[in-house]
Design an enzyme around this catalytic site. Structure first.
Site, mmCIF file in Angstrom:
data_model
loop_
_atom_site.group_PDB
_atom_site.id
_atom_site.type_symbol
_atom_site.label_atom_id
_atom_site.label_comp_id
_atom_site.label_asym_id
_atom_site.label_seq_id
_atom_site.Cartn_x
_atom_site.Cartn_y
_atom_site.Cartn_z
ATOM 1 N N LYS A 55 3.595 10.576 8.092
ATOM 2 C CA LYS A 55 3.029 10.076 9.341
ATOM 3 C C LYS A 55 3.784 10.556 10.576
ATOM 4 O O LYS A 55 3.681 11.699 10.978
ATOM 5 C CB LYS A 55 2.921 8.548 9.294
ATOM 6 N N PHE B 227 0.857 -1.183 0.000
ATOM 7 C CA PHE B 227 0.000 0.000 0.000
ATOM 8 C C PHE B 227 0.891 1.230 0.000
ATOM 9 O O PHE B 227 1.712 1.411 0.899
ATOM 10 C CB PHE B 227 -0.920 0.030 1.230
ATOM 11 N N ASP C 36 9.583 2.997 0.908
ATOM 12 C CA ASP C 36 8.432 3.664 1.492
ATOM 13 C C ASP C 36 8.480 3.470 3.005
ATOM 14 O O ASP C 36 8.133 2.415 3.525
ATOM 15 C CB ASP C 36 7.148 3.062 0.901
#
Length: 408
Positions: A264, A151, A235
């Site tokens: 994040k 994802f 990522d």
């Protein structure tokens, strides 16, 4: 309450109360249909605890999906927001600020990017990935490799990299040239060639149920991409900022990627993202080829620097490693017949279940005042704030044990 604004029936575990129901009804009336029904209407929080609008208390072991690294209302974050908002919030990318430059310098240092390190500041993880896609295109090579079940975001470029066909299907055709592989070195070697611009991967697939790459996989991927002149883009949106017990998960294997996507936890709750490049990858963009109106604004970068400074000052990276092992051992010691394994690293953990009852476990936990997440129907995802200690872990284990038992 009108029929048009009434929320759909909610399963057990979703908070109920007069004020919660009222907020939920308003939400149903104005929110896009892509938004799920809210499990609660939260009001405020301190540390690892949040309260809803009806005053009900929850232990937060999701932290905004690995975002609230310092928990809620941490003094360092509150002070940084207040002080910076009183000085300068936005200047556009025609200018720079001490906050933006200091943030970039800090990321270069923490990632180990060295003298060749460069930083593109963005507003989210998806934007960091979009920048990475454009970076890959600048190589002139047509193919990008990614992995099944990965994802990387929901914008069109990041969605093209996301290895979940059900998410991509409603929006096809996707960005051309992206190929999804099983997480297998033989498959990666077979797919790799001199026409591959980049390999994009997560060290731990958080949305797939917190599934780490096999041991040595990242090192082998680095060797393969280097041999073929392809970029290795890591990522670290969910795994970065100390969450796995090192500043970034790629550092556990000692590799040096060409680019790192971040978001994040680096902002502790303030929206921010970044793409860090290393070596020749830092020379791929030329003037005007990418940019963002809000990216690198002094409020976001100033707060992110304060968050990263507090993580460093309070040694929360080491705390994540220590508390992660404590949690793993504590969950396994519960000896629940539902639990088959505890995956992940540091304070990003996935509890594997022997049957598809994760939603029931989450609902039972909410009923008892604990926030966790069902990454899929056989996995519970845990991503508590990096500040947790013995008290929070003991409280978690008590509630989680009861929640597992209720779902058995």
């Amino acid at each position: 309450m009108t029929a048009a604004s009434a929320p759909a029936a909610l399963p057990a575990g979703f908070a109920a109360g007069p004020q919660t129901d009222a907020v939920r009804a308003r939400f149903a009336h104005v929110a896009m249909r892509s938004a799920p029904a809210p499990m609660a209407a939260l009001s405020h929080g301190v540390g690892a605890t949040v309260w809803d609008v009806d005053g009900r208390e929850y232990l937060d072991f999701l932290a905004g999906i690995a975002v609230n690294a310092l928990g809620h209302a941490h003094p360092a974050l509150v002070a940084a927001v207040s002080e910076q908002a009183a000085r300068l919030v936005h200047v556009s990318n025609y200018f720079t600020t001490e906050q933006a430059v200091g943030f970039a310098e800090r990321l270069v240092r923490l990632t180990g990017a060295g003298e060749s390190g460069r930083v593109y500041p963005a507003n989210s993880g998806a934007e960091a990935i979009e920048a990475a896609v454009k970076l890959a295109r600048r190589t002139g090579r047509p193919r990008i490799l990614a992995f099944e079940q990965a994802f990387h975001g929901r914008t069109m470029g990041s969605l093209a990299l996301t290895g979940k066909p059900s998410l991509r299907a409603p929006f096809e055709p996707m960005l051309p040239g992206v190929e999804h592989l099983p997480t297998d070195l033989d498959a990666l070697e077979a797919a790799m060639g001199d026409d591959v611009s980049a390999l994009v991967l997560e060290p731990i697939k958080g949305e797939a149920g917190v599934v780490p790459l096999p041991g040595g996989f990242l090192t082998a991927a680095r060797e393969l991409t280097a041999r073929h002149g392809a970029l290795l883009i890591v990522d670290e949106i969910q795994t970065g900022a100390g969450r796995t017990g090192d500043w970034f998960a790629f550092q556990h294997e000692g590799v040096v990627p060409d680019a790192i996507a971040l978001a994040k936890g680096i902002g502790g709750g303030i929206p921010i993202g970044a793409l860090v490049t290393i070596g020749a990858a830092s020379e791929l963009f030329s003037l005007g080829q990418h940019g963002s109106t809000f990216g690198g604004n002094p409020l976001a970068t100033g707060v992110a620097s304060a968050v990263l400074d507090e993580i460093e000052r309070s040694d929360l990276v080491r705390n994540a490693a220590r508390r992660g092992e404590q949690l793993r051992e504590g969950i396994l010691a519960l000896a629940s017949p539902l639990v088959t394994e505890v995956r992940g690293r540091g304070l990003l953990l996935g509890v594997g279940l022997d049957r598809p009852v994760a939603s029931a476990v989450v609902a039972a936990a909410m009923d008892r005042g604990l926030i966790v997440n069902a990454a899929n129907e056989s996995s519970i995802r845990l991503a508590p704030p990096l500040i947790i200690g013995d008290g929070e872990i003991e409280h978690f284990l008590t509630i989680f044990s009861a929640s597992l038992e209720a779902a058995t």
